[in-house]
Design a protein around this motif. Sequence first.
Motif, short mmCIF file in Angstrom:
data_model
loop_
_atom_site.label_atom_id
_atom_site.label_comp_id
_atom_site.label_asym_id
_atom_site.label_seq_id
_atom_site.Cartn_x
_atom_site.Cartn_y
_atom_site.Cartn_z
N SER A 193 -18.13 33.60 66.76
CA SER A 193 -17.44 34.43 67.75
C SER A 193 -17.17 33.63 69.02
N LEU A 194 -16.01 33.84 69.61
CA LEU A 194 -15.59 33.15 70.84
C LEU A 194 -15.51 34.18 71.96
N THR A 195 -16.31 33.98 73.01
CA THR A 195 -16.34 34.95 74.12
C THR A 195 -15.91 34.26 75.42
N PHE A 196 -15.28 35.05 76.31
CA PHE A 196 -14.81 34.55 77.59
C PHE A 196 -15.51 35.28 78.73
N GLY A 197 -15.77 34.56 79.82
CA GLY A 197 -16.34 35.19 81.01
C GLY A 197 -15.36 36.18 81.63
N GLU A 198 -15.89 37.13 82.38
CA GLU A 198 -15.04 38.18 82.95
C GLU A 198 -14.18 37.68 84.10
N GLU A 199 -14.64 36.68 84.84
CA GLU A 199 -13.95 36.23 86.05
C GLU A 199 -13.12 34.96 85.81
N LEU A 244 -12.32 20.81 73.01
CA LEU A 244 -13.71 21.24 73.21
C LEU A 244 -14.06 22.43 72.33
N ILE A 245 -13.13 23.38 72.20
CA ILE A 245 -13.41 24.56 71.36
C ILE A 245 -13.50 24.16 69.90
N THR A 246 -12.62 23.25 69.45
CA THR A 246 -12.65 22.79 68.05
C THR A 246 -13.99 22.13 67.74
N ASN A 247 -14.49 21.30 68.67
CA ASN A 247 -15.81 20.68 68.47
C ASN A 247 -16.91 21.72 68.38
N ALA A 248 -16.81 22.74 69.25
CA ALA A 248 -17.83 23.80 69.24
C ALA A 248 -17.80 24.59 67.94
N VAL A 249 -16.59 24.81 67.40
CA VAL A 249 -16.47 25.52 66.12
C VAL A 249 -17.13 24.71 65.01
N GLU A 254 -25.40 31.31 60.92
CA GLU A 254 -25.17 32.68 60.45
C GLU A 254 -24.43 33.49 61.50
N ASN A 255 -24.77 33.25 62.77
CA ASN A 255 -24.10 33.94 63.87
C ASN A 255 -23.78 32.92 64.97
N GLY A 256 -22.68 32.20 64.78
CA GLY A 256 -22.29 31.19 65.77
C GLY A 256 -21.65 31.83 66.99
N ILE A 257 -22.04 31.36 68.17
CA ILE A 257 -21.51 31.91 69.42
C ILE A 257 -20.98 30.78 70.30
N ILE A 258 -19.74 30.93 70.76
CA ILE A 258 -19.14 29.99 71.71
C ILE A 258 -18.71 30.79 72.93
N SER A 259 -19.17 30.38 74.10
CA SER A 259 -18.84 31.11 75.33
C SER A 259 -18.21 30.17 76.36
N ILE A 260 -17.15 30.67 76.99
CA ILE A 260 -16.43 29.90 78.02
C ILE A 260 -16.56 30.65 79.34
N ASN A 261 -17.03 29.96 80.38
CA ASN A 261 -17.26 30.60 81.67
C ASN A 261 -16.67 29.78 82.80
N TYR A 262 -16.49 30.47 83.93
CA TYR A 262 -15.87 29.85 85.11
C TYR A 262 -16.72 30.13 86.34
N GLY A 279 -24.82 25.82 68.42
CA GLY A 279 -24.71 25.08 67.17
C GLY A 279 -25.79 24.05 66.95
N LYS A 280 -25.46 23.00 66.20
CA LYS A 280 -26.44 22.02 65.74
C LYS A 280 -26.95 21.10 66.84
N GLY A 281 -26.22 21.05 67.99
CA GLY A 281 -26.67 20.19 69.09
C GLY A 281 -26.34 18.72 68.86
N ILE A 282 -26.55 17.93 69.90
CA ILE A 282 -26.26 16.49 69.84
C ILE A 282 -27.56 15.72 70.08
N PRO A 283 -27.93 14.82 69.19
CA PRO A 283 -29.15 14.03 69.40
C PRO A 283 -29.09 13.22 70.70
#
Length: 352
Positions: free
Chosen positions: A232-238, A256-261, A268-276, A291-295
């Motif tokens: 799921s892709l979520t956006f901040g309200e402001e 950046l979004i493609t990498n996050a995907v 099982e429940n992937g979450i991507i959030s964009i905030n300002y 997600g899996k994170g970066i070493p």
Amino acid sequence: MHSLLKRQLRKYLPNEEHLTEEMTQFLDAVQKSYENFDEKFYMLQRASTISSEELFEANQRLEKEAVRQKAILTDLESAIESLSKNLQEKEVLFTEGEHGFNAEYLAKNISDLALRMSDMTTEKDRLLKDLEEQNKSLNNYAQMVSHDLKSPIRNINALMSWIVDEEKEKFSDISKNNCSLVSQNLEKMDKLISGILKHATLGQTQEQPVSFELRNLLEEIQRTIYIPENVSLTFGEELPTMTFEKERLEQLFMNLITNAVKATEDKENGIISINYEPDDTFWKFSIADNGKGIPKYHQEGVFEMFKKLENDVLSTGIGLAIVKKIIELYEGEICLESEEDRGTTFYFTLKK
């Protein structure tokens, strides 16, 4: 006539009515000489007074000018010392004299440094011109190579597709798999060439800034790219209304979004959030995923060209390098926080 002189004349001379004409003329001349003397003495006294006032004012102006000149010389000393350090001068520029500096030596050093700065400016302009010509040649070369390579690659890919479609019944499973790998590598080469060309010509856009809602841009990206149902892709309200080069910003967020995907597609429940975060000088954004994170050992070089976090056949390793270059074009910065198996957050700014 002066009162003392008048009294002496009355004492020794006959009454005024008995004075001769010549004596009268003489006394009148004496009277006029006294009047002229008094007048000139008064004028001289007044002139002396005015000159004293003017001299006092002039002295005050000279004192102020002396203070100003001393301040200028102090600033010049600091400037010359600073320039000399930068130019690796080892001479002692100033010797203790009557005023704590050697004015003649100071003037000579100013002249010498001015000539050297002029020579350095001329050399800098020449180097910049050469660099501009080299960049132009490199960009022309990149576009030429891109065009010359893309065309045969696409032709090969099309031919491979036709061969597989027509002859697939005759191919063994190993041959079919090999043909699939060839198509994947051709597709990767096409993306790689496109990415290199984008990176090489990124600063040459003629795009004009336009005003738009960032939320609308992000929703458009969401409809354009493939996002699995478990992500799921979520956006901040402001989210702000921006005036910016829209196409370039879209490229930045899409990478950046493609990498996050990719980082969350196995969750099982992937979450991507964009905030300002509001700011007067910069647009400040963050893109976080679980997600899996970066070493740790990968984080330092993650924005370098051709650096890939995993052995993905279709990955080119150019996406984050393009992101960083876009951000640097707008005098911004990008950094990340990440833990393996707990996700990654990219923070970046763009100057308004």
